[in-house]
Design an enzyme around this catalytic site. Structure first.
Site, mmCIF file in Angstrom:
data_model
loop_
_atom_site.group_PDB
_atom_site.id
_atom_site.type_symbol
_atom_site.label_atom_id
_atom_site.label_comp_id
_atom_site.label_asym_id
_atom_site.label_seq_id
_atom_site.Cartn_x
_atom_site.Cartn_y
_atom_site.Cartn_z
ATOM 1 N N GLU A 175 0.802 -1.224 0.000
ATOM 2 C CA GLU A 175 0.000 0.000 0.000
ATOM 3 C C GLU A 175 0.838 1.279 0.000
ATOM 4 O OE1 GLU A 175 -2.769 -0.332 3.272
ATOM 5 O OE2 GLU A 175 -3.855 -1.970 2.344
ATOM 6 N N GLU A 355 -5.555 -8.626 0.665
ATOM 7 C CA GLU A 355 -6.228 -8.293 1.923
ATOM 8 C C GLU A 355 -7.693 -8.036 1.634
ATOM 9 O OE1 GLU A 355 -4.682 -5.023 4.262
ATOM 10 O OE2 GLU A 355 -2.620 -5.707 3.984
HETATM 11 O O1 IFM Z 1 -4.440 -3.216 9.102
HETATM 12 C C1 IFM Z 1 -4.354 -2.694 7.816
HETATM 13 C C2 IFM Z 1 -3.181 -3.304 7.062
HETATM 14 O O2 IFM Z 1 -1.983 -3.115 7.750
HETATM 15 C C3 IFM Z 1 -3.051 -2.668 5.717
HETATM 16 N N1 IFM Z 1 -4.289 -2.682 4.986
HETATM 17 C C4 IFM Z 1 -5.477 -2.249 5.689
HETATM 18 C C5 IFM Z 1 -5.596 -2.955 7.019
HETATM 19 C C6 IFM Z 1 -6.880 -2.499 7.755
HETATM 20 O O3 IFM Z 1 -6.844 -1.125 7.968
#
Ligand code: IFM
Length: 454
Positions: A175, A355
């Protein structure tokens, strides 16, 4: 109702045999052991010390104490029946100053992690940078300094030398938008800088270091699949007014295409460069071609959509729409739309949802967590991935965020994303209902694969 239940019970039939199912975590959010065995400080260790930076005043000093509970946590992961585990390396644990000497104890920890996964039949997917830059490098300019690009490439090569032969996948950065914008423009994440110009330069250096690391790892003979992970909340206009449409397009250009255009087309969106004006990043000859180094996969983190409104800000909760405990709208169809749109715009490598998941209140009663909301969230988003697959998007995997409750950055420990509940006072782990559901779902996927093979 009957239709919905049938659709869910048949969901596993919609995925190919080699589809990769997993769970994900990151180092700072679970490891703890903040100063153990020669680890250096990271920018998040430093940021947590700032008054008011973390909502509940907490830090990552202990977190889920994963560093000291590695073996039992590996058993926990295996008990879910996943194919893959996505984790990150804490750079200052293995190279305390971000350059020069390596820390043998830190490297040993990740070696035990990787070997422990392989011994349990689980693919290791390693992320090099999930935000915890060595504080020593921050003091030399951090990601705003071009020298950090080269430190990162050296770090990537060192990790590959030690572990690369046993990894299924390596992600350069998790990210980059979050690191650039939340960390350097809004200042609400580490390192807490508030400058649009710095944020733009940081994003360029993250992308450049990604491309150069891919080239260096391939030159070193790395066989793991190489890629990057982008957070994507597709922008949609609140109404069909010209102002909302224009705003949605600008959000799309700033937040998504700022990353996908250089990665796939070697150019930043012209409208964002124009908007940045003097704050645009310094780009040296050859940088854009390096950034566009072909990837073996692209990772996508999807949680919600972004609704662009030129008038009153869109507030899903106030409108009575379903939201998670982060107040993020639950909008699974946005995932299918995003994947189809990427498929139409680019020649894509295999895509992984690296994710996806939700924070919910998760009350513990009699040692159990009946998190029906998380189960629904996962089912509807997995169905959204199946819809994209049906329409030809090259989907290769899906990983739940997160294996267990953990440190949710500026929100501290108040927000729980885990399939597994963590009691932070005792460090006891308990499978929530959603974990039982995911395990049963994967058993059905794997049984169907087995039947297909015999
Ligand atoms: O916890 C975070 C993760 O570290 C990165 N993506 C989003 C998740 C939820 O906010």
């Amino acid at each position: 109702m009957t239709i919905a239940v049938t659709a869910v019970s048949l969901l596993h039939h919609r995925f190919p045999a080699d589809f990769c199912w997993g769970v994900a975590t990151s180092a700072f959010q679970i490891e703890g052991a903040a100063a153990a065995d020669g680890k250096g400080a990271s920018i998040w260790d430093q940021f947590c010390q700032l008054a008011g930076a973390i909502k509940d005043g907490s830090n990552g000093d202990i977190a889920c104490d994963h560093y000291h509970r590695l073996e039992s946590d590996l058993d926990l992961i295996a008990s879910l029946g996943v194919d893959a585990y996505r984790f990150s390396v804490c750079w200052p644990r293995v190279q305390p100053l971000g350059a020069g000497a390596w820390n043998p104890a830190g490297l040993d920890f990740y070696e035990r992690l990787v070997d422990g996964l392989l011994a349990r039949g689980i693919q290791p997917w390693l992320t090099l940078n999930h935000w915890d830059l060595p504080q020593a490098l921050q003091e030399q300019g951090g990601w705003a300094a071009r020298a950090t690009v080269h430190r990162f490439v050296d770090y990537a090569r060192g990790i590959n030398q030690r572990l690369g032969d046993r990894l299924t996948g390596i992600t350069t950065h998790n990210e980059p938008w979050v690191m650039a914008v939340l960390g350097h423009q809004l200042g609400i994440f580490a390192p807490g800088i508030k400058s649009r110009a710095v944020a733009a330069q940081v994003s360029h250096h993250l992308l450049l270091s990604h491309g150069l690391a891919l080239q260096a790892l391939r030159a070193d003979g790395c066989k793991a699949k190489l890629g990057i992970v982008l957070n994507m909340s597709p922008a949609m206009p609140a109404t069909d007014s010209a102002a909302d449409l224009a705003l949605a397009q600008m959000h799309d250009a700033r937040d998504l295409r700022w990353y996908t255009d250089p990665l796939f087309n070697a150019a930043y969106p012209a409208e964002v460069l124009a908007e940045l004006g003097p704050d645009a990043p310094q780009i040296e000859a050859g940088d854009m071609a390096h950034i566009a180094t072909p990837m073996d996969y692209l990772g996508i983190n999807y949680y919600t959509r972004h609704v662009a409104s030129a008038g009153q800000p869109f507030d899903a909760k106030a409108l009575g729409l379903p939201v998670t405990d982060m107040d993020w709208e639950i909008y699974p169809q946005g995932l299918t739309e995003l994947l189809l749109r990427l498929h139409r715009s680019h020649v894509l490598p295999p895509l992984y949802i690296t994710e996806n998941g939700g924070a919910f209140k998760d009350p513990l009663s009699d040692g159990q967590v009946h998190d029906a909301d998380r189960k629904d969230y996962l089912q509807t988003h997995i169905a959204a991935v199946a819809d994209a697959l049906d329409q030809g998007v090259p989907m290769a995997g899906y990983m739940v965020w997160s294996l267990m409750d953990n440190f949710e950055w500026a929100s501290g420990y108040e927000k729980r994303f885990g399939l597994v509940h963590v009691d932070y006072a005792t460090q006891q782990r308990r499978l929530k209902d959603s974990a039982h559901w995911y395990r049963e779902f994967l058993q059905r996927c794997h049984a169907a694969d087995h039947r297909a093979r015999v």
